[in-house]
Design a protein around this motif. Structure first.
Motif, PDB file in Angstrom:
ATOM      1  N   ARG A  75       0.752   4.331  -2.626  1.00  0.00           N
ATOM      2  CA  ARG A  75       0.281   5.659  -2.186  1.00  0.00           C
ATOM      3  C   ARG A  75       1.288   6.744  -2.509  1.00  0.00           C
ATOM      4  O   ARG A  75       0.926   7.838  -2.957  1.00  0.00           O
ATOM      5  CB  ARG A  75       0.009   5.614  -0.674  1.00  0.00           C
ATOM      6  N   ARG A  89       0.818  -1.229   0.000  1.00  0.00           N
ATOM      7  CA  ARG A  89       0.000   0.000   0.000  1.00  0.00           C
ATOM      8  C   ARG A  89       0.840   1.262   0.000  1.00  0.00           C
ATOM      9  O   ARG A  89       0.597   2.182  -0.784  1.00  0.00           O
ATOM     10  CB  ARG A  89      -0.924   0.006   1.228  1.00  0.00           C
ATOM     11  N   ALA A  91      -4.405   1.777  -6.436  1.00  0.00           N
ATOM     12  CA  ALA A  91      -4.461   2.061  -4.987  1.00  0.00           C
ATOM     13  C   ALA A  91      -5.825   1.710  -4.414  1.00  0.00           C
ATOM     14  O   ALA A  91      -5.925   1.125  -3.327  1.00  0.00           O
ATOM     15  CB  ALA A  91      -4.136   3.535  -4.736  1.00  0.00           C
TER      16      ALA A  91
END
Length: 1001
Positions: A459, A455, A592
């Motif tokens: 990001r 993640r 995402a």
């Protein structure tokens, strides 16, 4: 104090790191710090002060912190100042970093880092850390230097403008400067404390006088107003003596009044004693006359009641005879009562006897005591034979209870077995389902951890891509602005060049406009001007050219700023593109979002791991418990079969035994209870019959004894003796009446036989009312006299007490008044308001005047060399303003022999006079600070006002400072100093920030 090395980073105008080697500059003794205006010469001195004290000198100290940072510094470079110096024999290094507002490492915006400070000392060939505390480092440096920041700025960084103003300032301004340098606040504090003590002492004196006046008013009230108070207020002299004198007069008057009142009371006491004696005699006569009359009346009453007295006496005599018969009467009454009770008990016992159990058995109601006792003994023996049967009956009841409990346990075990077998039948299925749930949650946990690691990179790339897209738009806009400003700059420059060319072409007309007949031409020198050029309609003058040039410069600066913005935007875009890559923002956003959904789903599934494990653990515990219940129930069922058979055999044997023992009764217990009751009734009846027979014999004996006792006492029958007896209360009452009669008769005879009483009865009646009235009048007169005497005594006591308190107050107040007088004289002397202070000079001003005199003497030694012996500085104590002496400073001109004010000096004279004053002040302050050696001094500006000869003399004086191994730095932009001072530190100003460059040796 000697400076060795100064390192600046992002400080003031210096965008990069710059280093000043003071050791190299100080070898020549005199070095020059120069550069164009605004380059940063003074910033070098600011850095030295900031390193030592954490703040910069003068007005620049306001708004520190972020304002110290250079505008030319790179965003990632922090402002820092490092100073290497030797002070008090110690080699120290001070590092200071002001607060820094920098970009956040993560996310947008900025954050503020706090200020940092380090102090190190060079010992044994290495640098050792001493402290990182701002407060500790500040206290250590101030203690080593012995000077505050203000003193350091005046002594080491000599600001010539300040001393020029000092020369022309009035006494108040000089006093403020000298007060900061020499720290005369303690003398001002002495003035303030003396003034406070004077006010405090004055208040205490006035409070004491007020208390004394209050006591005087109380004495006036105690004296009844016969006292004159002094017409003075608290604090006025003579108040205490006046109050004490008035108090003495009041006390004397009060004592005279006390003597008069004492004589009056003595006379009243004599009259009251005589009246009381006469009243006592009359009262005694009246008492005796009343006593005789009362005795005669009592004698007559006794005569009337003599018959009742004789009757009572005869009744008492008959009662005394009956007392001899009373024991026999009591014994007969007790025997009669006992016989009645025994007869009644016998009747009740016979009535309660049971009926015969058989027809052959005789009735018991008429049996004597012996028969009843025998029947009771037989019943008791029969009852003893039932004891074994009763134990068997109790055991049978227990057996029934045990069998009931066995039945209940059997039903409970059967239910437990059924429930356990039913639950255990589905255990394998339940366990497999729970294990699958645990495995699924564990897999989801692993998957969530993997997704969490993916993640953050996605990001960051998405954030960089969004920034990349915004910066791309900003770069396009910046390129358009840069192109437009470049075009505008080119057009402005072309316009300026065109106008310049036009002006050069028409310069002849512009020169011709200034030609005057007879005056030489500035070009050819001719005095005749036959055909001067003429300005045409499109002529360009100097002002138009300068305006065009200014527009061109402004346009160029605008284009340069747009180019810088474009460059910064392109750099930021390149950084964002390097981090985000070429992937579109939408694709990164979709990736995402997909990762977020997968991560959230995995987290939800993983959250069931702990509940699933707990449920599996509880199920396993329940399985173990159910298995144990099943085993225990089976064991109990097997053991219960043998116990039941044993109980059934024992129960059958006991029932057969009880059938024989209880007979016709419902139970053995019922038969035993019936026998116990029968034996108890028979025993009670036998005892009652025997008691009745015995009480009848005792009653017969008592009757015989009573008849014999009555006969011996003189009574015909026992009843007659009983009637003659008196009750105890009647006997006591009758005896009291007889005793009272005899006592009254004796008392009456005694009173009537008294000679004094009989003689008083022969005299006329006593006049008691008149005697009491005379005694009351005499007592009232005595009370008034005593009250007047007591009031006079209290007045004397109160006046004595208040006078003593007033005298004590005066004694206590005397040292306070002396202290007030002494403190008031001292306070007036130090404040300059006392007549003893002829010059009206305050203590602080006096101390500063002495310091100024020392400074003037130290400055004169150098001023005479700078002025070729012409000028001398002297301190003046002339009065100025409000009649007080000031801090005057005059200059004595040896050429005229006159003393004049320093404000009359010219510009150049003011400079070297202020320089001499600054150097002299440096020496005096150094001595005042404890003799701290100052090996490095700086002199800031002022040399441009000197001629060549005076400048040489000033430089000679400065060069002479090397005699004490000092190095002097001159801060100036005067070009002539570059030829005269070989060691130089040049500040070079550039568009990217200033830099330092050392020249010379």
């Amino acid at each position: 104090m000697r400076l060795h090395r100064l390192t600046l980073t992002a400080f003031g105008p210096f965008g990069t790191t710059q280093t000043v080697d003071f050791d190299a500059l100080s070898t020549a003794g005199l070095f020059l710090l120069h550069g164009p205006t605004g380059a940063g010469k003074t910033s070098v001195l600011d850095a030295v002060c900031y390193a030592l004290y954490g703040s910069v000198p003068g007005a620049r100290q306001s708004g520190q912190g972020l304002t110290l940072r250079s505008d030319h510094a790179a965003p990632e470079v922090r402002t820092e100042v490092v100073l290497d110096l030797t002070v008090a024999g110690r080699r120290l290094e001070i590092t200071r970093q002001p607060p820094w507002e920098r970009r956040k490492k993560r996310g947008a915006g900025t954050t503020l880092d706090k200020a940092q400070t380090w102090l190190r000392e060079h010992k044994a060939g290495t640098w050792q850390d001493l402290s990182r505390s701002h407060q500790e480092i500040g206290e250590e440096i101030t203690q080593l230097l012995g000077m505050s920041r203000e003193q350091f700025c005046q002594v080491v960084l000599l600001p010539q403008g300040d001393f020029a103003r000092f020369l022309r300032a009035d006494a108040e301004a000089r006093g403020r400067l000298l007060g900061r340098l020499f720290d005369t606040q303690r003398f001002a504090e002495v003035e303030r404390r003396l003034a406070d003590r004077r006010r405090t002492a004055e208040t205490r004196v006035k409070d004491g006088d007020a208390a004394l006046l209050a006591d005087a008013h109380r004495m006036q009230q105690a004296a009844g107003g016969a006292m004159d108070l002094p017409d003075l207020t608290p604090g006025e002299p003579g108040l205490a003596q006046a109050v004490l004198a008035a108090a003495a007069i009041a006390r004397s008057t009060a004592r005279e009044q006390l003597t008069i009142a004492h004589c009056a009371r003595t006379a009243a006491e004599s009259a009251q004693t005589a009246a009381q004696r006469a009243l006592d005699d009359v009262r005694e006569l009246a008492r005796l006359q009343r006593r005789f009359a009362e005795a005669q009346a009592r004698a007559a009453l006794l005569q009337e009641r003599s018959g009742a007295y004789e009757e009572a006496r005869a009744r008492m005599e008959r009662s005394r005879k009956a007392e001899a018969v009373k024991p026999a009467l009591d014994l007969r009454e007790a025997a009669d009562a006992e016989h009645r009770r025994a007869t009644a008990d016998e009747a009740r016992a016979r009535a309660a006897l049971p009926a015969p159990r058989t027809e052959a058995e005789a009735p018991l109601t008429e049996a004597d005591a012996v028969s009843l006792t025998a029947a009771a003994r037989r019943t008791t023996e029969e009852l003893g034979g039932l004891e074994s049967a009763r134990r068997a009956e109790h055991r049978l009841t227990a057996l029934v209870t045990e069998r009931t409990a066995l039945d209940r346990q059997e039903r409970a075990d059967a239910a437990d077995l059924t429930e356990a077998e039913t639950w255990l039948a589905g255990w394998d299925t339940t366990r497999a389902a729970l294990q699958r749930r645990v495995d699924a949650a564990q897999d989801a946990t692993t998957r969530a951890e993997q997704l969490a690691g993916r993640r953050d990179p996605v990001r960051k790339r998405l954030t960089a891509a969004e920034l990349r897209d915004r910066l791309a738009v900003d770069v396009d806009a910046a390129q358009e602005r840069a192109l437009a400003s470049a075009k505008a700059a080119q057009q402005a420059r072309a316009h300026w060049l065109d106008l310049r060319e036009q002006r050069l072409e028409g310069i002849a007309a512009e020169l011709a406009a200034s030609l005057v007949d007879g005056a030489p031409c500035a070009v050819c020198g001719a005095t005749e001007h036959p055909a001067p050029a003429r300005k045409d309609a499109g002529h360009v003058d100097r002002a138009a050219e300068e305006r065009a040039y200014a527009d061109s410069q402004h346009a160029a600066q605008a284009h340069e700023q747009d180019e810088q913005r474009l460059h910064h935007a392109q750099q930021a875009l390149a950084a964002a593109s390097a981090e985000a890559g070429d992937t579109p923002t939408a694709a990164l956003a979709a990736e995402a979002d997909d990762l977020e959904r997968q991560y959230a789903h995995a987290r939800r599934e993983a959250s069931d791991l702990h509940p699933a494990r707990e449920e599996l653990r509880h199920a396993e515990q329940e399985h173990a418990r159910r298995s144990a219940v099943q085993r225990d129930a089976a064991v109990r069922v097997a053991s219960r079969l043998g116990q039941r058979e044993s109980l059934e055999r024992e129960q059958a044997a006991l029932e057969e035994e009880l059938t024989r023992a209880r007979g016709t009764a419902a139970s053995v217990a019922a038969r035993a209870a019936d026998l116990e009751r029968r034996a108890e009734l028979l025993t009670g009846a036998a005892d009652a019959v025997r008691a009745a027979e015995e009480s009848a014999g005792r009653l017969k004996d008592a009757d015989g004894r009573l008849a014999e006792a009555a006969y011996r006492a003189g009574f015909t029958t026992p009843r007659e003796a009983a009637d003659a007896l008196l009750a105890p209360d009647v006997h006591r009452d009758l005896q009291h009446r007889l005793d009272a009669w005899q006592a009254e008769e004796a008392a009456v005879r005694a009173v009537l036989a008294e000679p004094a009483t009989a003689a008083a009865a022969q005299r006329p009646p006593a006049d008691l009312t008149g005697a009491e009235r005379a005694a009351s009048a005499a007592a009232e007169a005595l009370r008034r006299a005593a009250s007047a005497r007591d009031a006079a005594a209290r007045r004397c006591e109160e006046l004595d007490r208040l006078s003593a308190r007033a005298a004590d107050g005066v004694r206590r107040l005397a040292p306070l008044r002396r202290e007030y007088d002494r403190v008031a004289r001292l306070a007036g002397l130090t404040a300059g308001t006392s007549a003893d202070n002829e010059r009206k000079m305050r203590l602080e001003a006096y101390v500063l005047a002495a310091r100024l005199e020392q400074v003037a003497a130290a400055a004169t030694a150098r001023l005479q060399r700078m002025s070729a012996g012409r000028y001398t500085l002297v301190h003046s104590a002339d009065r100025s303003g409000r009649g007080r002496s000031g801090l005057g400073l005059h200059v004595v001109d040896a050429w005229t022999g006159r003393e004049r004010d320093t404000a009359t000096l010219s510009g150049g004279e003011t400079f070297f006079a202020s320089l001499a004053l600054a150097l002299g002040l440096a020496d005096v302050v150094t001595d005042e600070a404890g003799g701290v050696r100052l090996d490095t001094l700086f002199i800031d500006e002022g040399f441009g006002s000197l001629d060549d000869q005076t400048l040489d003399e000033v430089l000679d004086v400065l060069d002479s400072l090397r005699e004490r191994d000092r190095s002097v730095g001159i801060v100036s932009h005067v070009a002539d100093l570059r030829r005269r001072v070989h060691a130089q530190l040049e500040v070079v100003k550039d568009r990217t920030g200033s830099t330092l460059r050392r020249r010379g040796h």
